[in-house]
Design an enzyme around this catalytic site. Structure first.
Site, mmCIF file in Angstrom:
data_model
loop_
_atom_site.group_PDB
_atom_site.id
_atom_site.type_symbol
_atom_site.label_atom_id
_atom_site.label_comp_id
_atom_site.label_asym_id
_atom_site.label_seq_id
_atom_site.Cartn_x
_atom_site.Cartn_y
_atom_site.Cartn_z
ATOM 1 N N ARG A 146 0.850 -1.183 0.000
ATOM 2 C CA ARG A 146 0.000 0.000 0.000
ATOM 3 C C ARG A 146 0.889 1.237 0.000
ATOM 4 O O ARG A 146 1.969 1.253 0.600
ATOM 5 C CB ARG A 146 -0.889 0.016 1.246
ATOM 6 N N TYR A 187 -1.293 -3.653 -7.070
ATOM 7 C CA TYR A 187 -1.074 -4.375 -5.815
ATOM 8 C C TYR A 187 -2.343 -4.382 -4.960
ATOM 9 O O TYR A 187 -3.000 -3.335 -4.788
ATOM 10 C CB TYR A 187 0.094 -3.766 -5.014
ATOM 11 N N GLY A 188 -2.647 -5.507 -4.369
ATOM 12 C CA GLY A 188 -3.899 -5.765 -3.640
ATOM 13 C C GLY A 188 -4.481 -4.617 -2.835
ATOM 14 O O GLY A 188 -5.583 -4.138 -3.117
ATOM 15 N N GLY A 189 -3.742 -4.177 -1.816
ATOM 16 C CA GLY A 189 -4.291 -3.170 -0.901
ATOM 17 C C GLY A 189 -4.659 -1.866 -1.601
ATOM 18 O O GLY A 189 -5.482 -1.099 -1.107
ATOM 19 N N LYS A 220 -9.503 -2.153 2.060
ATOM 20 C CA LYS A 220 -9.133 -0.989 2.874
ATOM 21 C C LYS A 220 -9.896 0.261 2.438
ATOM 22 O O LYS A 220 -10.310 1.059 3.261
ATOM 23 C CB LYS A 220 -7.627 -0.730 2.748
ATOM 24 N N HIS A 237 -10.503 -1.724 11.934
ATOM 25 C CA HIS A 237 -9.421 -2.592 11.437
ATOM 26 C C HIS A 237 -9.182 -3.675 12.488
ATOM 27 O O HIS A 237 -8.187 -3.661 13.210
ATOM 28 C CB HIS A 237 -8.170 -1.724 11.234
ATOM 29 N N SER A 244 -0.965 -3.234 10.794
ATOM 30 C CA SER A 244 -0.688 -4.204 9.739
ATOM 31 C C SER A 244 0.523 -5.072 10.091
ATOM 32 O O SER A 244 1.516 -4.576 10.613
ATOM 33 C CB SER A 244 -0.397 -3.470 8.435
ATOM 34 N N ALA A 245 0.386 -6.366 9.772
ATOM 35 C CA ALA A 245 1.481 -7.317 9.946
ATOM 36 C C ALA A 245 1.960 -7.454 11.395
ATOM 37 O O ALA A 245 3.141 -7.616 11.665
ATOM 38 C CB ALA A 245 2.637 -6.988 9.004
ATOM 39 N N CYS A 246 1.036 -7.373 12.347
ATOM 40 C CA CYS A 246 1.354 -7.650 13.757
ATOM 41 C C CYS A 246 0.739 -8.971 14.187
ATOM 42 O O CYS A 246 0.541 -9.214 15.372
ATOM 43 C CB CYS A 246 0.827 -6.540 14.661
ATOM 44 N N GLY A 247 0.366 -9.795 13.221
ATOM 45 C CA GLY A 247 -0.118 -11.129 13.569
ATOM 46 C C GLY A 247 -1.626 -11.223 13.758
ATOM 47 O O GLY A 247 -2.098 -12.129 14.452
ATOM 48 N N LYS A 248 -2.396 -10.337 13.139
ATOM 49 C CA LYS A 248 -3.854 -10.431 13.288
ATOM 50 C C LYS A 248 -4.373 -11.749 12.730
ATOM 51 O O LYS A 248 -5.206 -12.402 13.335
ATOM 52 C CB LYS A 248 -4.571 -9.290 12.537
ATOM 53 N N ASP A 286 -9.327 -9.237 9.598
ATOM 54 C CA ASP A 286 -8.808 -7.901 9.271
ATOM 55 C C ASP A 286 -9.786 -6.762 9.547
ATOM 56 O O ASP A 286 -9.365 -5.697 9.955
ATOM 57 C CB ASP A 286 -8.397 -7.878 7.789
ATOM 58 N N ASN A 330 6.207 -8.569 1.815
ATOM 59 C CA ASN A 330 4.757 -8.318 1.856
ATOM 60 C C ASN A 330 4.027 -9.189 0.830
ATOM 61 O O ASN A 330 2.963 -8.824 0.342
ATOM 62 C CB ASN A 330 4.483 -6.827 1.599
ATOM 63 N N SER A 331 4.619 -10.334 0.505
ATOM 64 C CA SER A 331 3.922 -11.235 -0.436
ATOM 65 C C SER A 331 2.685 -11.813 0.258
ATOM 66 O O SER A 331 2.639 -11.904 1.483
ATOM 67 C CB SER A 331 4.863 -12.341 -0.913
ATOM 68 N N ARG A 332 1.703 -12.211 -0.532
ATOM 69 C CA ARG A 332 0.390 -12.492 0.035
ATOM 70 C C ARG A 332 -0.240 -13.763 -0.518
ATOM 71 O O ARG A 332 0.114 -14.218 -1.607
ATOM 72 C CB ARG A 332 -0.558 -11.333 -0.313
ATOM 73 N N GLY A 376 -0.139 -19.594 19.497
ATOM 74 C CA GLY A 376 -1.236 -20.269 20.197
ATOM 75 C C GLY A 376 -1.295 -19.915 21.684
ATOM 76 O O GLY A 376 -2.368 -19.868 22.294
HETATM 77 C C1 OXD Z 1 -2.894 -4.370 5.952
HETATM 78 C C2 OXD Z 1 -3.535 -5.546 5.353
HETATM 79 O O1 OXD Z 1 -1.947 -3.832 5.390
HETATM 80 O O2 OXD Z 1 -4.414 -6.108 6.004
HETATM 81 O O3 OXD Z 1 -3.345 -3.972 7.040
HETATM 82 O O4 OXD Z 1 -3.200 -5.900 4.223
HETATM 83 MN MN MN Z 2 -5.055 -4.996 7.714
#
Ligand code: OXD
Ligand code: MN
Length: 592
Positions: free
Chosen positions: A71, A199-201, A208, A228, A250-254, A279, A371-373, A500
């Site tokens: 993004r 790109y996706g986002g 988003k 979010h 973003s990218a904190c393990g959601k 998300d 940031n590959s998805r 876990g």
């Molecule tokens: C982000 C996502 O960047 O969910 O928050 O892709």
């Molecule tokens: Mn997100």
């Protein structure tokens, strides 16, 4: 053939056709035939690669342009009437100027291309929570991703009927020119325009752009919330399920938290975790006075690196079918995919995310983009909640906010009340990751993890949170917590095992909500007694002493934090809700 007679839809499409001048127009109807023919076309042009259908049925690989992998927050704009409407945390562009600029770029850009018309619903079709969008795109990759991430097709248009309450989304790939890349939102017009990205986002406009930026604005106007947040259900051995919504940058393990597998001891006792969403949550008050949440999405757009059997078994399982992989490694021997952190066995005869030959045993460069998805259907997830399609959503027991902080923030603490909880969310801060372009590892404030996603003035958004709380019976309002899985010791090692084992913290949170456990009152809120966090079975990873060390409040560090918060709040001048300045005063007083 048009799938609707809705005049506002047809007129808008006609206007857009005149602007971008496609060679042909195709309505996306979600039929298997159409999906297959789009896949085949994308493979014939090299836009996508069909993967090994025995190992990964219906899975495809796509590589974006090397300059287009995340993004682009610095090129994302809220085009509200005034700069103040967008607020100090958003980039703002005057709507007239933005339309002029973007129409200039979009003009004629579909020449020789097809215009795909994607009617989609965010949320189960027909749910009182749900909203409709129509995305026009010249990218098959976008169409195929939207077919996974949202509910698409004629049903959506039938549900819309003659209404003009739908979001107008125009995406033009153009030349993927970074200098002319813009992701613009027009909240007052229910419109989004995205140009020069694939790109996706930036281009899956339901996610988003709509479900957070436009929807947060709609929620403010209409009395609901777009957040979010992941949504998960924790089932206890009695079969009761408590739903928790969690906001993390973003990218904190959601995605990992949303799909966690209980530690063995918990699993044996009968605990289960069910994923409703990873998300985004749309939240509103139900008839019984509690807050309810739905996940408006229909799939996962997850970060691939680091996803493996152990870190997120359920996410990995979700990718085994009907998935589009973006910017990962292509293993040519097996015609499958790989990424850093999948296993210790990188392919040697492979192609990296940039499209260059790659030997995982010899190369010093990463094979997959950080940031590959993977884009995977939610139904693939082994722990998808039975409530995933519930049009009424799930009742929320607790909100959790969290960030990536090596120091300061304890493993978990509870706010004293709703307004304090809003403060805790508002001052969230986290070390940056690769999900957005820019420097990685810098601490930035990211209120409610909405910094890049709030479609209006953040101060008004906070006031909206406060107003929502004021409309709830305190007995029914979710309790608000903060967590930090990322505390490090002086040698730079993570103190808490995470993954876990985070269920151990959720367990404490739920006990607090049920009134089953006491807590320690501290200057920042209620903290657990270390003995109340169950560490049975992980004593070799964390003992009670080290647990205590991450359940501390270092007053000096917190004073520094409070000074940073004060500076941050100043940026909102007199729009800052009084409730938040008084929470800051309380914090300062408590730290004296
Ligand atoms: C982000 C996502 O960047 O969910 O928050 O892709
Ligand atoms: Mn997100």
């Amino acid at each position: 053939m048009a799938l609707t007679t809705n005049k506002s839809v047809l007129d808008w499409i006609e206007d857009q056709k005149k602007l971008v001048t496609p060679d042909r127009v195709v309505w996306i109807d979600d039929s298997d035939e159409q999906r297959e023919s789009l896949r085949a076309e994308a493979c014939s042009t090299g836009e996508m690669t069909k993967l090994n259908q025995d190992l990964l049925p219906d899975c495809y690989l796509h590589r974006t342009a090397v300059n287009d992998v995340a993004r682009v927050e610095h090129r994302t704009f809220i085009c509200a009437p005034t700069k103040d409407d967008a607020g100090p945390t958003n980039n703002w562009m005057d709507p007239d100027e933005a339309y002029k600029l973007l129409y200039g770029i979009a003009k004629g850009s579909y020449k020789g291309r097809t215009m795909y018309v994607i009617p989609y619903s965010m949320g189960p079709v027909g749910s009182p929570f749900s909203k409709v969008g129509i995305e026009l795109t010249d990218s098959i990759y976008v169409v195929l991703n939207m077919l996974i991430m949202t509910r698409v097709g004629k049903d959506v248009l039938d549900f819309l009927g003659d209404s003009d309450d739908w979001v107008r989304c125009l995406h033009c790939k153009c030349d993927i020119d970074e200098e002319k890349r813009y992701i613009c939102h027009f909240p007052q017009d229910n419109a989004i325009i995205s140009v020069n990205s694939g790109y996706g986002g930036n281009v899956l406009l339901g996610k988003k752009c709509f479900a957070l930026r436009i929807a947060s604005y709609q929620g403010h106007k209409e009395g609901w919330q777009a957040e979010h947040m992941l949504i998960l259900g924790v089932e206890n051995p009695q079969g009761e399920i408590h739903y928790i919504c969690g906001a993390f940058p973003s990218a904190c393990g959601k995605t990992n938290l949303a799909m966690l597998i209980p530690p063995e001891g918990y699993y044996k006792k009968g605990y289960r975790v069910w994923c409703v969403g990873d998300d985004i949550a749309w939240i509103r008050k139900g008839a019984d006075g509690r807050l309810y949440a739905i996940n408006p999405e229909n799939g996962f757009f997850g970060v691939a690196p680091g996803t493996n059997e152990k870190s997120n078994y359920n996410a990995l399982a979700s990718t085994k079918q009907g998935t589009i992989f973006t910017n990962v490694v292509h293993d040519l021997d097996s015609n499958t995919v790989w990424w850093e952190g999948l296993d210790d066995n990188p392919p040697v005869n492979a192609v990296d995310w940039k499209g260059n030959p790659w030997n995982g045993k010899e190369s010093n460069e990463k094979g997959a983009n950080p940031n590959s998805r993977f884009t995977s259907p939610a139904v693939n997830c082994p722990c998808i909640s039975s409530e995933f399609e519930n049009p009424q959503g799930v009742p929320i027991t607790a909100f959790i906010f969290g960030g990536r902080r090596a120091k300061l923030a304890p493993l978990v603490y509870e706010s004293r009340d709703w307004n304090h909880g809003v403060f805790v969310g508002a001052v969230m801060a986290s070390e940056t990751t690769a999900a957005a372009s820019g420097a990685v590892g810098i601490v930035r404030r990211d209120p409610m993890a909405m910094l890049p996603f709030c479609g209006y003035n953040m101060a008004d958004y906070w006031q909206h949170w406060i107003d929502i709380g004021a409309g709830l019976d305190p007995e029914k309002a979710p309790k608000v917590f903060n967590v930090n899985w990322f505390r490090k010791d002086d040698d730079g090692n993570f103190c808490w095992p995470g993954f876990g084992d985070n269920l151990r913290v959720l367990d404490w949170i739920i006990s607090r909500c049920s009134g089953d456990v006491e807590a320690v009152e501290t200057p920042i809120g209620y903290l657990p007694y270390a003995e109340d966090i169950n560490i049975e079975g992980i004593e070799d990873e964390i003992n009670i002493e080290s647990l205590r060390s991450i359940l501390d409040v270092d007053k000096q560090l917190w004073r520094e934090e409070a000074a940073g918060i004060s500076e941050f709040f100043e940026g909102f001048s007199d729009r800052l809700p009084k409730a938040l300045s008084s929470e800051l005063e309380k914090l300062n007083k408590n730290l004296e």
